[in-house]
Write a protein that holds these residues in place. Structure first.
Motif, PDB file in Angstrom:
ATOM      1  N   ASP A 265     -11.350 -62.649  14.165  1.00  0.00           N
ATOM      2  CA  ASP A 265     -12.028 -63.480  13.650  1.00  0.00           C
ATOM      3  C   ASP A 265     -12.231 -62.996  11.895  1.00  0.00           C
ATOM      4  O   ASP A 265     -12.453 -64.210  11.219  1.00  0.00           O
ATOM      5  N   LYS A 266     -12.229 -62.040  11.360  1.00  0.00           N
ATOM      6  CA  LYS A 266     -12.183 -60.955  10.129  1.00  0.00           C
ATOM      7  C   LYS A 266     -10.571 -61.389   9.506  1.00  0.00           C
ATOM      8  O   LYS A 266     -10.192 -60.824   8.577  1.00  0.00           O
ATOM      9  N   LEU A 267      -9.404 -61.615  10.470  1.00  0.00           N
ATOM     10  CA  LEU A 267      -8.095 -62.076  10.110  1.00  0.00           C
ATOM     11  C   LEU A 267      -7.904 -62.612   8.903  1.00  0.00           C
ATOM     12  O   LEU A 267      -7.215 -61.765   7.716  1.00  0.00           O
ATOM     13  N   GLU A 268      -8.043 -63.715   8.236  1.00  0.00           N
ATOM     14  CA  GLU A 268      -8.058 -64.204   7.377  1.00  0.00           C
ATOM     15  C   GLU A 268      -8.770 -63.416   5.752  1.00  0.00           C
ATOM     16  O   GLU A 268      -8.365 -62.944   4.858  1.00  0.00           O
ATOM     17  N   VAL A 269     -10.142 -63.255   6.439  1.00  0.00           N
ATOM     18  CA  VAL A 269     -10.723 -61.992   5.127  1.00  0.00           C
ATOM     19  C   VAL A 269     -10.066 -60.693   4.924  1.00  0.00           C
ATOM     20  O   VAL A 269      -9.925 -60.196   3.534  1.00  0.00           O
ATOM     21  N   ALA A 270      -9.819 -60.246   5.999  1.00  0.00           N
ATOM     22  CA  ALA A 270      -8.478 -59.027   5.560  1.00  0.00           C
ATOM     23  C   ALA A 270      -7.728 -59.695   4.642  1.00  0.00           C
ATOM     24  O   ALA A 270      -7.657 -58.851   4.023  1.00  0.00           O
ATOM     25  N   ARG A 271      -6.614 -60.384   5.234  1.00  0.00           N
ATOM     26  CA  ARG A 271      -5.842 -60.991   4.081  1.00  0.00           C
ATOM     27  C   ARG A 271      -6.148 -61.211   2.773  1.00  0.00           C
ATOM     28  O   ARG A 271      -5.671 -61.508   2.359  1.00  0.00           O
ATOM     29  N   ALA A 272      -7.431 -62.233   2.643  1.00  0.00           N
ATOM     30  CA  ALA A 272      -8.239 -62.416   1.516  1.00  0.00           C
ATOM     31  C   ALA A 272      -8.028 -61.406   0.352  1.00  0.00           C
ATOM     32  O   ALA A 272      -7.437 -61.130  -0.619  1.00  0.00           O
ATOM     33  N   VAL A 273      -8.287 -60.796   0.582  1.00  0.00           N
ATOM     34  CA  VAL A 273      -8.982 -58.748   0.286  1.00  0.00           C
ATOM     35  C   VAL A 273      -7.426 -58.374   0.140  1.00  0.00           C
ATOM     36  O   VAL A 273      -7.488 -57.762  -1.120  1.00  0.00           O
ATOM     37  N   MET A 274      -6.337 -58.449   1.130  1.00  0.00           N
ATOM     38  CA  MET A 274      -5.451 -57.994   0.411  1.00  0.00           C
ATOM     39  C   MET A 274      -4.655 -58.360  -0.985  1.00  0.00           C
ATOM     40  O   MET A 274      -3.871 -58.156  -1.467  1.00  0.00           O
ATOM     41  N   GLU A 275      -5.028 -60.167  -1.308  1.00  0.00           N
ATOM     42  CA  GLU A 275      -4.064 -60.843  -2.135  1.00  0.00           C
ATOM     43  C   GLU A 275      -5.289 -60.696  -3.693  1.00  0.00           C
ATOM     44  O   GLU A 275      -4.578 -60.607  -4.212  1.00  0.00           O
ATOM     45  N   LYS A 276      -6.237 -60.351  -3.345  1.00  0.00           N
ATOM     46  CA  LYS A 276      -7.457 -59.978  -4.106  1.00  0.00           C
ATOM     47  C   LYS A 276      -6.736 -58.725  -4.951  1.00  0.00           C
ATOM     48  O   LYS A 276      -7.050 -58.617  -5.724  1.00  0.00           O
ATOM     49  N   ALA A 277      -6.503 -57.855  -4.111  1.00  0.00           N
ATOM     50  CA  ALA A 277      -6.265 -56.402  -4.294  1.00  0.00           C
ATOM     51  C   ALA A 277      -5.030 -56.318  -4.917  1.00  0.00           C
ATOM     52  O   ALA A 277      -4.853 -55.478  -6.326  1.00  0.00           O
ATOM     53  N   LYS A 278      -4.158 -57.258  -5.046  1.00  0.00           N
ATOM     54  CA  LYS A 278      -2.684 -57.323  -5.562  1.00  0.00           C
ATOM     55  C   LYS A 278      -2.775 -57.760  -6.726  1.00  0.00           C
ATOM     56  O   LYS A 278      -2.601 -57.419  -8.128  1.00  0.00           O
ATOM     57  N   ALA A 279      -4.152 -59.206  -7.236  1.00  0.00           N
ATOM     58  CA  ALA A 279      -4.267 -60.015  -8.525  1.00  0.00           C
ATOM     59  C   ALA A 279      -4.565 -59.443  -8.872  1.00  0.00           C
ATOM     60  O   ALA A 279      -4.313 -59.116 -10.086  1.00  0.00           O
ATOM     61  N   LYS A 280      -5.439 -58.492  -8.705  1.00  0.00           N
ATOM     62  CA  LYS A 280      -6.146 -57.446  -9.766  1.00  0.00           C
ATOM     63  C   LYS A 280      -5.497 -56.267  -9.952  1.00  0.00           C
ATOM     64  O   LYS A 280      -6.492 -55.175 -10.655  1.00  0.00           O
TER      65      LYS A 280
END
Ligand code: AMP
Length: 420
Positions: A265-280
């Motif tokens: 149930d945290k796969l989406e959260v993990a994807r969001a972290v990867m995206e935020k890291a990229k954006a930042k």
């Protein structure tokens, strides 16, 4: 807010919230680790050597009402030895005897109150039967909040100065950790030396870190660490992920993780972290290889695979040698390092190599001039196990409190004193 460093306690009586929540031997009831008691000594010594007196209060464990096994009495001999002086003991924090003892306390003397959690109003959590209805729970809680204020008010009459040095409970809004501060004027409340140094270390990392700043996050679950990861993504240059939570990220990016720990149930959260890291523009670094076991056992069979190619039926329990080399390089090139959580199941020798290597790398980077902050029970245990505590810049004493501060939350015990 006053600073303890330049306050003179001469002629003052200070009531000091300390954290003496120490482990006790089940049979002999002796203190098995006195780290927390030692943590408070500097503050107590300052008060008495100035010519003031100190009334100490703490909790121990999670008692439900008065339970002898949670008495603070076993702390007394250890404290007396560390202070090199007698400490009086009041067997009931709010009883008449405690009131009289506090009133009679002379300059240079120290007394300690019995476990403040013997009173449920300390925490404000009512003790209710399982069968209690939601209504009953609400009413009991409201009534206890009133009693919590009364408790805080009564304790505040014991002294004219309030000192909070219990970092381990700074994230709790309890009578003695936060509510009490309201009963002292602003210039009569302050932090002790321990809280001051914890705050200085955390603020150095969060607010004035030298770059490159690397956070190393490990441990079992993404869900426990997601808030701190999210806050750190606004601040760090490199974010290294290790430990059990790695595999949720690897699965989220399409890897094969076999039976490794995974929070579906945290796969989406993990994807969001990867995206935020990229954006930042944060360099998000995962292990590249994994030490896998055929069962969760100290004697399991093992083999090393690429991190995203763990065979069915096997589980990743440590980072592999290539990951160690990769992480070491990033750590060695850093000027600020925050480490929270082990890289693998370090309690088992076969899966401890990753965590030990990171502990050693953090110590080497510190020797080279980096500032390193270690927090969270298990990474602290790993540092101690490898005798590296004095080779890193700061080892935090408060697991939960440290995590919440690093998540960017306001801690009630901190806010109550410095007012923001
Ligand atoms: P935490 O309290 O979240 O920092 O997690 C610490 C726990 O995570 C330790 O007890 C470790 O044994 C456990 N842990 C670390 N890596 C793994 C892993 N790959 N699989 C399962 N548990 C792990």
């Amino acid at each position: 807010m006053k600073l303890i460093d330049n306050f003179n306690f001469k002629g003052h009586k200070a009531i000091v919230r300390v954290d003496f929540n120490v482990p006790l031997d089940k049979k002999t009831r002796e203190v098995t680790d006195d780290t927390r008691i030692r943590g408070a000594i500097k503050t107590i010594k300052k008060i008495v050597s100035d010519g003031g007196s100190a009334i100490l209060m703490s909790h121990l464990g999670r008692p439900e009402g008065i339970q002898d096994k949670y008495s603070l009495k076993p702390v007394l001999p250890v404290l007396e030895k560390l202070l090199g002086m007698k400490v009086a003991f009041a067997p009931d924090a709010l009883g008449d005897e405690a009131v009289a003892m506090a009133a009679a306390l002379k300059p240079g003397e120290v007394m300690m109150l019995e476990n403040v959690r013997f009173y449920p109003e300390e925490e404000g959590k009512p003790i209710l039967p399982e069968t209690a209805s939601e209504e009953e729970k609400k009413a009991a809680k409201a009534a206890l909040k009133v009693k919590q204020k009364e408790m805080a008010k009564k304790l505040s009459t014991y002294a004219d100065i309030y000192v909070n040095d219990a970092f381990g409970t700074a994230h709790r809004a309890h009578a003695t950790t936060a509510v009490m501060a309201d009963y002292f004027p602003e210039d009569k409340r302050m932090f002790g030396f321990l809280i001051n140094s914890e705050l200085a270390a955390m603020d150095k990392v969060l607010k004035s870190s030298q770059k490159p700043f690397t956070a190393v996050m490990g441990g079992a679950k993404v869900s426990d660490k997601i808030l701190i990861i999210d806050n750190l993504l606004d601040r760090v240059d490199n974010l290294i992920i290790g430990g059990g939570m790695t595999y949720t990220f690897i699965k989220a990016r399409g890897g094969r993780i076999g039976n490794s720990l995974c929070e579906e149930d945290k796969l989406e959260v993990a994807r969001a972290v990867m995206e935020k890291a990229k954006a930042k523009g944060v360099n998000l670094i995962f292990p590249v290889d994994s030490v896998n076991a055929d069962k969760f056992d100290a004697e399991a069979n093992t083999y090393v695979s690429a991190i995203d190619d763990v065979k069915d039926g096997w589980m990743g329990l440590d980072i592999g040698p290539k990951s160690i080399a990769l992480f070491e390089k990033v750590i060695m090139d850093s000027k600020t390092i925050l480490w929270n959580g082990p890289m693998g199941v370090f309690e088992m020798e076969k899966f401890a190599a990753g965590t030990t290597a990171i502990a050693e790398a953090v110590a080497r980077a510190t020797e080279k001039g980096a500032f390193s902050l270690i927090g969270g029970g298990d990474s602290v245990a790993a540092i101690n196990k490898n005798n590296l505590a004095d080779k890193v810049s700061y080892v935090s004493t408060g697991g939960g409190a440290m995590l919440e501060y690093m998540e960017g939350k306001k801690l009630p015990g901190i806010t109550a004193i410095r007012g923001e």
